[in-house]
Design an enzyme around this catalytic site. Structure first.
Site, PDB file in Angstrom:
ATOM      1  N   LYS A 271      -7.432 -10.903   3.996  1.00 41.63           N
ATOM      2  CA  LYS A 271      -8.740 -11.583   3.894  1.00 41.63           C
ATOM      3  C   LYS A 271      -9.287 -11.874   5.292  1.00 41.63           C
ATOM      4  O   LYS A 271      -8.558 -12.381   6.147  1.00 41.63           O
ATOM      5  CB  LYS A 271      -8.539 -12.881   3.109  1.00 41.63           C
ATOM      6  CG  LYS A 271      -9.807 -13.512   2.565  1.00 41.63           C
ATOM      7  CD  LYS A 271      -9.444 -14.688   1.670  1.00 41.63           C
ATOM      8  CE  LYS A 271     -10.658 -15.318   1.059  1.00 41.63           C
ATOM      9  NZ  LYS A 271     -11.309 -14.478   0.031  1.00 41.63           N
TER      10      LYS A 271
ATOM     11  N   LYS B 159       0.870   3.795  -3.096  1.00 40.24           N
ATOM     12  CA  LYS B 159       0.390   5.158  -2.808  1.00 40.24           C
ATOM     13  C   LYS B 159       1.503   6.158  -3.108  1.00 40.24           C
ATOM     14  O   LYS B 159       1.249   7.291  -3.497  1.00 40.24           O
ATOM     15  CB  LYS B 159      -0.062   5.283  -1.346  1.00 40.24           C
ATOM     16  CG  LYS B 159      -1.422   4.624  -1.120  1.00 40.24           C
ATOM     17  CD  LYS B 159      -1.870   4.750   0.309  1.00 40.24           C
ATOM     18  CE  LYS B 159      -3.204   4.051   0.489  1.00 40.24           C
ATOM     19  NZ  LYS B 159      -3.721   4.111   1.847  1.00 40.24           N
TER      20      LYS B 159
ATOM     21  N   LYS C 119     -13.237 -20.418   2.340  1.00 40.17           N
ATOM     22  CA  LYS C 119     -12.591 -20.733   1.056  1.00 40.17           C
ATOM     23  C   LYS C 119     -11.752 -22.015   1.163  1.00 40.17           C
ATOM     24  O   LYS C 119     -11.757 -22.838   0.247  1.00 40.17           O
ATOM     25  CB  LYS C 119     -11.726 -19.554   0.606  1.00 40.17           C
ATOM     26  CG  LYS C 119     -11.352 -19.604  -0.856  1.00 40.17           C
ATOM     27  CD  LYS C 119     -10.916 -18.245  -1.329  1.00 40.17           C
ATOM     28  CE  LYS C 119     -10.654 -18.211  -2.799  1.00 40.17           C
ATOM     29  NZ  LYS C 119     -10.448 -16.859  -3.305  1.00 40.17           N
TER      30      LYS C 119
ATOM     31  N   ARG D 166     -12.257 -24.453   3.220  1.00 37.69           N
ATOM     32  CA  ARG D 166     -13.197 -25.587   3.334  1.00 37.69           C
ATOM     33  C   ARG D 166     -13.725 -25.980   1.946  1.00 37.69           C
ATOM     34  O   ARG D 166     -13.677 -27.134   1.560  1.00 37.69           O
ATOM     35  CB  ARG D 166     -14.351 -25.185   4.265  1.00 37.69           C
ATOM     36  CG  ARG D 166     -15.224 -26.336   4.730  1.00 37.69           C
ATOM     37  CD  ARG D 166     -16.443 -25.856   5.522  1.00 37.69           C
ATOM     38  NE  ARG D 166     -17.240 -24.888   4.763  1.00 37.69           N
ATOM     39  CZ  ARG D 166     -18.105 -25.208   3.807  1.00 37.69           C
ATOM     40  NH1 ARG D 166     -18.296 -26.469   3.497  1.00 37.69           N
ATOM     41  NH2 ARG D 166     -18.785 -24.272   3.174  1.00 37.69           N
TER      42      ARG D 166
ATOM     43  N   ARG E 287      -5.701  -3.464  -4.114  1.00 40.34           N
ATOM     44  CA  ARG E 287      -6.563  -3.023  -5.215  1.00 40.34           C
ATOM     45  C   ARG E 287      -6.101  -1.638  -5.679  1.00 40.34           C
ATOM     46  O   ARG E 287      -5.958  -0.734  -4.854  1.00 40.34           O
ATOM     47  CB  ARG E 287      -8.006  -2.979  -4.723  1.00 40.34           C
ATOM     48  CG  ARG E 287      -9.019  -2.723  -5.785  1.00 40.34           C
ATOM     49  CD  ARG E 287     -10.420  -2.957  -5.237  1.00 40.34           C
ATOM     50  NE  ARG E 287     -10.725  -4.350  -5.010  1.00 40.34           N
ATOM     51  CZ  ARG E 287     -11.694  -4.781  -4.202  1.00 40.34           C
ATOM     52  NH1 ARG E 287     -12.426  -3.928  -3.528  1.00 40.34           N
ATOM     53  NH2 ARG E 287     -11.930  -6.074  -4.069  1.00 40.34           N
TER      54      ARG E 287
ATOM     55  N   LYS F  57       0.850  -1.209   0.000  1.00 42.89           N
ATOM     56  CA  LYS F  57       0.000   0.000   0.000  1.00 42.89           C
ATOM     57  C   LYS F  57       0.879   1.250   0.000  1.00 42.89           C
ATOM     58  O   LYS F  57       0.665   2.172  -0.768  1.00 42.89           O
ATOM     59  CB  LYS F  57      -0.933   0.015   1.227  1.00 42.89           C
ATOM     60  CG  LYS F  57      -2.220  -0.754   0.993  1.00 42.89           C
ATOM     61  CD  LYS F  57      -3.322  -0.334   1.950  1.00 42.89           C
ATOM     62  CE  LYS F  57      -2.991  -0.624   3.391  1.00 42.89           C
ATOM     63  NZ  LYS F  57      -4.111  -0.401   4.306  1.00 42.89           N
TER      64      LYS F  57
ATOM     65  N   GLU G 264      -2.490 -10.851  -4.130  1.00 42.24           N
ATOM     66  CA  GLU G 264      -3.265 -10.601  -5.352  1.00 42.24           C
ATOM     67  C   GLU G 264      -3.415  -9.091  -5.554  1.00 42.24           C
ATOM     68  O   GLU G 264      -3.839  -8.397  -4.636  1.00 42.24           O
ATOM     69  CB  GLU G 264      -4.636 -11.250  -5.197  1.00 42.24           C
ATOM     70  CG  GLU G 264      -5.570 -10.994  -6.359  1.00 42.24           C
ATOM     71  CD  GLU G 264      -7.005 -11.348  -6.013  1.00 42.24           C
ATOM     72  OE1 GLU G 264      -7.505 -12.329  -6.556  1.00 42.24           O
ATOM     73  OE2 GLU G 264      -7.618 -10.626  -5.182  1.00 42.24           O
TER      74      GLU G 264
HETATM   75  N1  GTP Z   1     -17.448  -8.870  -7.146  1.00 39.05           N
HETATM   76  C1  GTP Z   1     -16.822  -9.840  -7.831  1.00 39.05           C
HETATM   77  N2  GTP Z   1     -15.533 -10.122  -7.578  1.00 39.05           N
HETATM   78  C2  GTP Z   1     -14.950 -11.113  -8.292  1.00 39.05           C
HETATM   79  C3  GTP Z   1     -15.642 -11.868  -9.278  1.00 39.05           C
HETATM   80  N3  GTP Z   1     -14.789 -12.773  -9.800  1.00 39.05           N
HETATM   81  C4  GTP Z   1     -13.613 -12.595  -9.177  1.00 39.05           C
HETATM   82  N4  GTP Z   1     -13.688 -11.604  -8.265  1.00 39.05           N
HETATM   83  C5  GTP Z   1     -12.613 -11.113  -7.369  1.00 39.05           C
HETATM   84  O1  GTP Z   1     -11.390 -11.623  -7.836  1.00 39.05           O
HETATM   85  C6  GTP Z   1     -10.814 -12.531  -6.888  1.00 39.05           C
HETATM   86  C7  GTP Z   1     -10.095 -13.648  -7.611  1.00 39.05           C
HETATM   87  O2  GTP Z   1     -10.950 -14.230  -8.536  1.00 39.05           O
HETATM   88  P1  GTP Z   1     -10.439 -15.209  -9.679  1.00 39.05           P
HETATM   89  O3  GTP Z   1      -9.362 -14.567 -10.462  1.00 39.05           O
HETATM   90  O4  GTP Z   1     -11.634 -15.702 -10.411  1.00 39.05           O
HETATM   91  O5  GTP Z   1      -9.739 -16.324  -8.824  1.00 39.05           O
HETATM   92  P2  GTP Z   1     -10.114 -17.798  -8.623  1.00 39.05           P
HETATM   93  O6  GTP Z   1      -9.146 -18.363  -7.658  1.00 39.05           O
HETATM   94  O7  GTP Z   1     -10.268 -18.461  -9.956  1.00 39.05           O
HETATM   95  O8  GTP Z   1     -11.557 -17.688  -7.962  1.00 39.05           O
HETATM   96  P3  GTP Z   1     -12.032 -17.194  -6.536  1.00 39.05           P
HETATM   97  O9  GTP Z   1     -12.545 -18.410  -5.869  1.00 39.05           O
HETATM   98  O10 GTP Z   1     -13.157 -16.211  -6.810  1.00 39.05           O
HETATM   99  O11 GTP Z   1     -10.873 -16.558  -5.810  1.00 39.05           O
HETATM  100  C8  GTP Z   1     -11.992 -12.952  -6.021  1.00 39.05           C
HETATM  101  O12 GTP Z   1     -11.542 -13.373  -4.754  1.00 39.05           O
HETATM  102  C9  GTP Z   1     -12.785 -11.663  -5.967  1.00 39.05           C
HETATM  103  O13 GTP Z   1     -12.205 -10.733  -5.064  1.00 39.05           O
HETATM  104  C10 GTP Z   1     -17.025 -11.550  -9.515  1.00 39.05           C
HETATM  105  O14 GTP Z   1     -17.716 -12.138 -10.338  1.00 39.05           O
HETATM  106  N5  GTP Z   1     -17.555 -10.538  -8.747  1.00 39.05           N
HETATM  107  N1  ATP Z   2      -7.204  -7.727  -3.895  1.00 38.36           N
HETATM  108  C1  ATP Z   2      -8.006  -7.058  -3.057  1.00 38.36           C
HETATM  109  N2  ATP Z   2      -7.623  -5.831  -2.631  1.00 38.36           N
HETATM  110  C2  ATP Z   2      -8.374  -5.113  -1.798  1.00 38.36           C
HETATM  111  N3  ATP Z   2      -9.556  -5.535  -1.315  1.00 38.36           N
HETATM  112  C3  ATP Z   2      -9.993  -6.749  -1.687  1.00 38.36           C
HETATM  113  C4  ATP Z   2      -9.246  -7.569  -2.581  1.00 38.36           C
HETATM  114  N4  ATP Z   2      -9.943  -8.717  -2.786  1.00 38.36           N
HETATM  115  C5  ATP Z   2     -11.068  -8.611  -2.071  1.00 38.36           C
HETATM  116  N5  ATP Z   2     -11.116  -7.459  -1.400  1.00 38.36           N
HETATM  117  C6  ATP Z   2     -12.174  -6.971  -0.493  1.00 38.36           C
HETATM  118  O1  ATP Z   2     -12.049  -7.647   0.750  1.00 38.36           O
HETATM  119  C7  ATP Z   2     -13.318  -7.781   1.370  1.00 38.36           C
HETATM  120  C8  ATP Z   2     -13.498  -9.210   1.823  1.00 38.36           C
HETATM  121  O2  ATP Z   2     -13.552 -10.002   0.681  1.00 38.36           O
HETATM  122  P1  ATP Z   2     -13.386 -11.560   0.655  1.00 38.36           P
HETATM  123  O3  ATP Z   2     -11.950 -11.914   0.567  1.00 38.36           O
HETATM  124  O4  ATP Z   2     -14.189 -12.192   1.721  1.00 38.36           O
HETATM  125  O5  ATP Z   2     -14.170 -11.841  -0.704  1.00 38.36           O
HETATM  126  P2  ATP Z   2     -13.696 -12.238  -2.129  1.00 38.36           P
HETATM  127  O6  ATP Z   2     -12.525 -11.437  -2.534  1.00 38.36           O
HETATM  128  O7  ATP Z   2     -14.889 -12.152  -3.029  1.00 38.36           O
HETATM  129  O8  ATP Z   2     -13.202 -13.680  -1.911  1.00 38.36           O
HETATM  130  P3  ATP Z   2     -13.720 -15.132  -2.264  1.00 38.36           P
HETATM  131  O9  ATP Z   2     -12.895 -15.496  -3.458  1.00 38.36           O
HETATM  132  O10 ATP Z   2     -13.362 -15.913  -1.045  1.00 38.36           O
HETATM  133  O11 ATP Z   2     -15.196 -15.075  -2.521  1.00 38.36           O
HETATM  134  C9  ATP Z   2     -14.344  -7.327   0.311  1.00 38.36           C
HETATM  135  O12 ATP Z   2     -14.738  -6.011   0.624  1.00 38.36           O
HETATM  136  C10 ATP Z   2     -13.567  -7.352  -0.982  1.00 38.36           C
HETATM  137  O13 ATP Z   2     -14.042  -6.376  -1.902  1.00 38.36           O
END
Ligand code: GTP
Ligand code: ATP
Length: 202
Positions: free
Chosen positions: A45, A22, A53, A55, A74, A18, A136
């Site tokens: 996370k 930044k 996840k 599990r 992000r 970060k 990530e």
């Molecule tokens: N809101 C939203 N976030 C997503 C979506 N797909 C992926 N993401 C975000 O991108 C991360 C990584 O997704 P992927 O690149 O698909 O990774 P993956 O390991 O194949 O799948 P995940 O089980 O979703 O982590 C997720 O943990 C989310 O934070 C989606 O359809 N909607």
């Molecule tokens: N790479 C990232 N950088 C910053 N914030 C993130 C990132 N990935 C997820 N977040 C945020 O972290 C919070 C918690 O997300 P969480 O990890 O539970 O969900 P997810 O990313 O959708 O994961 P999952 O793949 O397990 O569904 C959410 O507000 C999500 O938007």
């Protein structure tokens, strides 16, 4: 399970990344040129989300390092055209190793999700030596971020089983976000000029 100890290197990686990203934004600001980075966020996370996840993927809690998004960063930008220069800039850095890239900007997901993802190996120095942490990095526009944040909330609310009507609305919203990005790209240079004038005045 000592979560504090397990997550400490991830926390360290998120904080360091970060600060570094930044810093790039601040550098652009100092030069009063338009920054491709609007803002940077990061998070470790949440523990319930890690457990869920692990599990789902049948990953034993001792092997959490196989999860790629425990440390998440992000980078949010104004325009789609900012995404690839940021990707290029990250590729040139030598403080981490990129191990995977996923272009969901060009190849959107079925849900409508768009973002550019990088999985990196980031070295963290600890008192007992160097630890390589997987993190990530998601790079997306403000419009993509707006959509993804709302979709994430709805998925949470419906526990991943979105009613078809909501799914359809989200797909329409994704289309609208895409169009917004396209329209903004067309007036990008005018917006940049306006922001430079505003920056000079303030
Ligand atoms: N809101 C939203 N976030 C997503 C979506 N797909 C992926 N993401 C975000 O991108 C991360 C990584 O997704 P992927 O690149 O698909 O990774 P993956 O390991 O194949 O799948 P995940 O089980 O979703 O982590 C997720 O943990 C989310 O934070 C989606 O359809 N909607
Ligand atoms: N790479 C990232 N950088 C910053 N914030 C993130 C990132 N990935 C997820 N977040 C945020 O972290 C919070 C918690 O997300 P969480 O990890 O539970 O969900 P997810 O990313 O959708 O994961 P999952 O793949 O397990 O569904 C959410 O507000 C999500 O938007």
């Amino acid at each position: 399970m000592d979560w504090g100890k397990t997550l400490a290197p991830y926390k360290q990686a998120v904080e360091e990344l970060k600060v570094k990203l930044k810093g790039i934004r601040a550098e652009y600001e100092r030069e009063s040129s338009n920054s491709p980075i609007e803002f940077v966020t990061g998070r470790v996370k949440p523990i319930p989300s890690i457990i869920e996840k692990a599990r789902e993927r049948q990953i034993p809690l001792e092997n959490l390092d196989t999860l790629q998004d425990i440390a998440g960063i992000r980078v949010v930008c104004q325009f789609v055209d900012d995404i690839y220069p940021i990707v290029e800039m990250l590729r040139k850095r030598n403080d981490f190793q990129i191990i995977e890239e996923k272009d969901y900007v060009f190849h959107k997901k079925d849900s409508g999700y768009r973002s550019y993802h990088m999985i990196i190996e980031y070295p963290v120095e600890t008192v007992t030596g160097r630890i390589i942490v997987i993190a990530e990095v998601q790079i997306r526009t403000l419009a993509m971020n707006f959509w993804a944040t709302n979709e994430h909330s709805l998925n949470y609310k419906y526990e991943g089983n979105l009613p078809s009507e909501v799914k359809l609305r989200l797909q329409k919203a994704a289309e609208a976000a895409f169009k917004l990005d396209e329209e903004m790209s067309k007036i990008r240079s005018e917006i940049h000029e306006a922001q430079r004038v505003f920056h000079r005045k303030s």
